[in-house]
Design an enzyme around this catalytic site. Structure first.
Site, PDB file in Angstrom:
ATOM      1  N   TYR A 108       0.789  -1.232   0.000  1.00 19.61           N
ATOM      2  CA  TYR A 108       0.000   0.000   0.000  1.00 19.61           C
ATOM      3  C   TYR A 108       0.821   1.282   0.000  1.00 19.61           C
ATOM      4  O   TYR A 108       0.668   2.134  -0.859  1.00 19.61           O
ATOM      5  CB  TYR A 108      -0.933   0.014   1.222  1.00 19.61           C
ATOM      6  CG  TYR A 108      -1.984  -1.054   1.174  1.00 19.61           C
ATOM      7  CD1 TYR A 108      -3.045  -0.980   0.280  1.00 19.61           C
ATOM      8  CD2 TYR A 108      -1.922  -2.154   2.020  1.00 19.61           C
ATOM      9  CE1 TYR A 108      -4.005  -1.962   0.221  1.00 19.61           C
ATOM     10  CE2 TYR A 108      -2.875  -3.148   1.969  1.00 19.61           C
ATOM     11  CZ  TYR A 108      -3.921  -3.048   1.071  1.00 19.61           C
ATOM     12  OH  TYR A 108      -4.855  -4.029   1.005  1.00 19.61           O
ATOM     13  N   PRO A 121     -11.597  -0.624  -2.026  1.00 23.18           N
ATOM     14  CA  PRO A 121     -12.691  -1.494  -2.445  1.00 23.18           C
ATOM     15  C   PRO A 121     -14.027  -0.934  -1.967  1.00 23.18           C
ATOM     16  O   PRO A 121     -14.082  -0.053  -1.101  1.00 23.18           O
ATOM     17  CB  PRO A 121     -12.371  -2.813  -1.746  1.00 23.18           C
ATOM     18  CG  PRO A 121     -11.692  -2.375  -0.492  1.00 23.18           C
ATOM     19  CD  PRO A 121     -10.901  -1.131  -0.844  1.00 23.18           C
ATOM     20  N   HIS A 362      -8.052   0.898   2.438  1.00 23.86           N
ATOM     21  CA  HIS A 362      -7.850  -0.523   2.687  1.00 23.86           C
ATOM     22  C   HIS A 362      -6.618  -0.873   3.512  1.00 23.86           C
ATOM     23  O   HIS A 362      -6.495  -1.997   3.998  1.00 23.86           O
ATOM     24  CB  HIS A 362      -7.751  -1.195   1.312  1.00 23.86           C
ATOM     25  CG  HIS A 362      -7.898  -2.668   1.313  1.00 23.86           C
ATOM     26  ND1 HIS A 362      -8.239  -3.413   2.418  1.00 23.86           N
ATOM     27  CD2 HIS A 362      -7.754  -3.559   0.314  1.00 23.86           C
ATOM     28  CE1 HIS A 362      -8.296  -4.683   2.091  1.00 23.86           C
ATOM     29  NE2 HIS A 362      -7.999  -4.799   0.828  1.00 23.86           N
ATOM     30  N   SER A 578     -10.424 -12.650  -5.431  1.00 24.14           N
ATOM     31  CA  SER A 578     -10.685 -12.817  -4.011  1.00 24.14           C
ATOM     32  C   SER A 578     -12.110 -13.278  -3.787  1.00 24.14           C
ATOM     33  O   SER A 578     -13.037 -12.861  -4.478  1.00 24.14           O
ATOM     34  CB  SER A 578     -10.429 -11.524  -3.225  1.00 24.14           C
ATOM     35  OG  SER A 578     -11.292 -10.503  -3.660  1.00 24.14           O
TER      36      SER A 578
END
Length: 670
Positions: A108, A121, A362, A578
């Site tokens: 990140y 997300p 996130h 995912s």
């Protein structure tokens, strides 16, 4: 459950984790994470052998021979690999989780791409039918009340520990990610972001929510005189905000658009904004709020799942609701390291046209936290009717406050630049939310197969049919069985999956179906076995990352194994996947992690599977609708194969269903 987009050849941001929904233990259990082991460091030779096995069929023979020689040199007795491995073992003894900081930066904080689509997300709630503005604001007031209810559980550390389901069911899981929901923030930097956690109680608890309406930001106090506002008062205050936002004479530039820019660009723009005291005060109010609620204007688009998902991910563009967001959650710079503030991790979105959901930053937590919070809210709102009774109301409610911004010509120029880039991103995202209705996870379980492994193999086959090649694939696997556990990667592009997809494509007519069934079982077992390795801390990705970063800390020249082309290919995840299952009606979505890739998020339910397929339109190799259609065909072919040749148990699918044609028409973008 999810993560983000990297540049070609770089480290992608991987969305998600292989997340079977955790089981909640009895509420009487001590409300904290149980004592958990520390993350192990896998044996060096085991990781290197697995690395070669994972990559052999994904690179040319010539490249593999070169890589094998490099790996053997790295693994030699007394060589560089052993030195770095020993340092990792020493690091494990000194830290709660030896890979956590390395992973956080790589995944990140080093990423310079914008947060919308690339990193943040979204969870899309069921479509709401608002008959008028009162319905719309009543829903928002009820949602805010639910957020405060959930925050109270977190503040009291009253969430019972999670336990794993699926593989190795019953194992207790680390709960630390939950308690970072309202106690950390991401500070943008020119070269690298910083994730800062609250470490003291010097600053007072936040008592306000920020409301975004018509691209304006308002402060809504939810605690007055030590009392929490009831839903009637929240509703009244939201009505006032809507009226204030409608006043065009008071309207200010959509400053939130700056947070949609790249991380370096936003960090520089923020420095400019901070020069003015009015702007600093407004930023301070945003930084210290409990959360942000976006009251969106109607988009006038068809109310499909796909359109709702796009609203959550990027707001639909400047002409819709993209300016009605605050994607970044920074903090005012302070001299004292004791400064404590709260981080807005969630933006709850309530659209007047019924598009509702949540988008989150996130980096501090995985998808399970987003799912559990969202499910709590939806169950809270379903289980407790809106409480608009005036009893116990806080009297003398002051009007909500509009946040003011002073926009110099320089800031106006930065806004114009941010708008151009955002519009390009909005146009580029190709998203298809598709519900496969022929069967769901119950049929797969009847085959004595793992639903997640089955769908992963299906994804491999669908991609191969689209592009006639197999590529490096990422599926996040939770490592919450260990202290401060986050995720590692399940490398789903196994050689066994490759053999199966070739049998189902190139050998479609020549190979007996019984042999195809055997190859399917081999692929399922390989996927399941690697999943167990990853969730027990034996995956290769975190280990290789740790070895690479230890070498950097030791100021070594980067080892050849990490400059080798095979390693670069191994970290370019064209297929980022995912599993994000839910127990209530909603679904998760995110963008691709590389420019020429797909994001593939899926939610397996008993009798159907929801897929959110994303790609970028400027890549001629990818098309989300084409991939969704391929997934449908693959799932039907695999079902037919199992019905005819799977020995554990025949499917309990009716004769009519077995003959059923394609349903749902993925190209229709529901």
């Amino acid at each position: 459950m999810w993560e983000e987009t990297g540049a070609p050849g770089g480290n992608p941001r991987r969305h998600g984790e292989n997340m079977q929904t955790p089981r909640r233990e009895d509420p009487g259990i001590e409300p904290r994470s149980p004592d958990l082991p520390t993350l192990p460091v896998p044996p060096l030779q085991q990781t290197l052998d697995m690395y070669l096995k994972c990559m052999k069929h994904l690179v040319t023979e010539e490249q593999f021979r070169k890589t094998k020689a490099i790996v053997e040199k790295f693994a030699a007795s007394g060589g560089l690999g052993e030195i770095l491995q020993q340092r990792l073992l020493e690091r494990r003894e000194k830290t709660k989780n030896w890979v956590y900081d390395y992973w956080l930066e790589d995944m990140y904080l080093n990423n310079r791409l914008p947060l919308p689509v690339n990193s943040s997300p979204a969870m899309v709630f069921p479509h709401q039918k608002f008959h008028n503005q009162s319905d719309y604001l009543r829903f928002a007031a009820h949602l805010i009340s639910g957020v405060l209810d959930y925050k109270a559980l977190l503040d009291a550390h009253a969430l019972p520990p999670d336990c794993a389901r699926g593989q190795l069911a019953g194992t207790p899981l680390c709960m630390e990610q939950y308690y970072k929901l309202f106690s950390s923030y991401r500070l943008p930097g020119c070269k690298k972001d910083t994730l800062v956690a609250q470490k003291s109680s010097i600053m007072p608890e936040p008592e306000h929510v920020i409301i975004a309406c018509k691209n304006q930001f308002f402060v809504l106090d939810v605690v007055i005189n030590f009392r929490r506002l009831n839903e009637s008062d929240l509703f009244t205050q939201l009505e006032k905000i809507v009226k204030m936002a409608a006043n065009e004479q008071e309207r200010l530039p959509p400053i939130g658009l700056l947070t949609t820019d790249g991380r370096t660009e936003w960090a520089k723009a923020r420095e400019v904004i901070m020069k003015d005291s009015t702007n600093r005060d407004s930023l301070d109010m945003i930084e210290r709020c409990i959360c942000l609620v976006c009251l969106d204007e109607p988009t006038m688009l068809e109310p499909t799942d796909t359109n709702h998902a796009l609203q959550m991910l990027h707001g639909g563009g400047v002409d819709k609701n993209s300016g009605n967001r605050w994607y970044d959650k920074p903090i005012l710079k302070a001299e004292s390291c004791l400064l404590s503030t709260l981080y807005i991790l969630f933006q709850f979105i309530v659209g007047m046209d019924g598009a509702c959901g949540v988008v989150c930053e996130h980096s501090p937590f995985e998808g399970i936290v987003l799912v559990q919070c969202s499910e709590h809210l939806l169950k809270y709102m379903r289980g407790s009717p809106a409480k608009l009774v005036r009893a116990a109301s806080v009297s003398e409610l002051s009007a909500p406050r509009r946040l003011r911004w002073k926009c110099s010509p320089e800031i106006q120029g930065l806004l114009a630049s941010s708008v151009d880039k955002l519009q390009s991103l909005v146009r580029n995202l190709d998203l298809n939310v598709y519900k496969f209705k022929v069967y769901g996870k119950e049929f797969i379980k009847e085959q004595k197969m793992s639903p997640d492994a089955y769908i992963q193999v299906a994804l491999q086959l669908a991609f191969y049919r689209c592009q006639r090649r197999q590529v490096c694939t990422y599926e996040s696997a939770s490592t919450r069985r260990f202290q401060d556990g986050r995720v590692d990667n399940i490398r789903s592009a196994t050689i066994e999956a490759f053999e199966f997809v070739k049998a189902m494509t190139e050998g479609k007519s020549s190979l007996p179906d019984s042999e195809k069934m055997q190859k399917l079982w081999s692929a399922i077992n390989a996927q399941t076995n690697y999943t167990v390795l990853a969730i027990t801390g034996m995956g290769i990705d975190n280990h290789l990352l740790g070895l690479r970063e230890i070498a950097l800390e030791m100021k070594m020249e980067k080892p050849e194994i990490f400059t080798d082309e095979t390693y670069m290919i191994s970290n370019h995840f064209i297929l980022s996947t995912s599993q994000v299952p839910t127990t209530v009606e909603m679904f998760c979505c995110y963008g691709p992690v590389v420019p020429n890739g797909y994001g593939a998020c899926y939610n397996p339910q008993s009798d159907h599977i929801i897929f959110c397929i994303s790609s970028f339109r400027n890549c001629k190799e990818s098309c989300s609708t084409t991939f969704a259609k391929a997934m449908e065909e693959v799932l039907l072919d695999m079902r037919d194969l199992c019905i005819k040749f799977n020995t554990p148990k025949k499917a309990s699918v009716s004769e009519g269903t077995a003959k059923q044609g394609k349903q749902g028409k993925p190209g229709s973008k529901p």
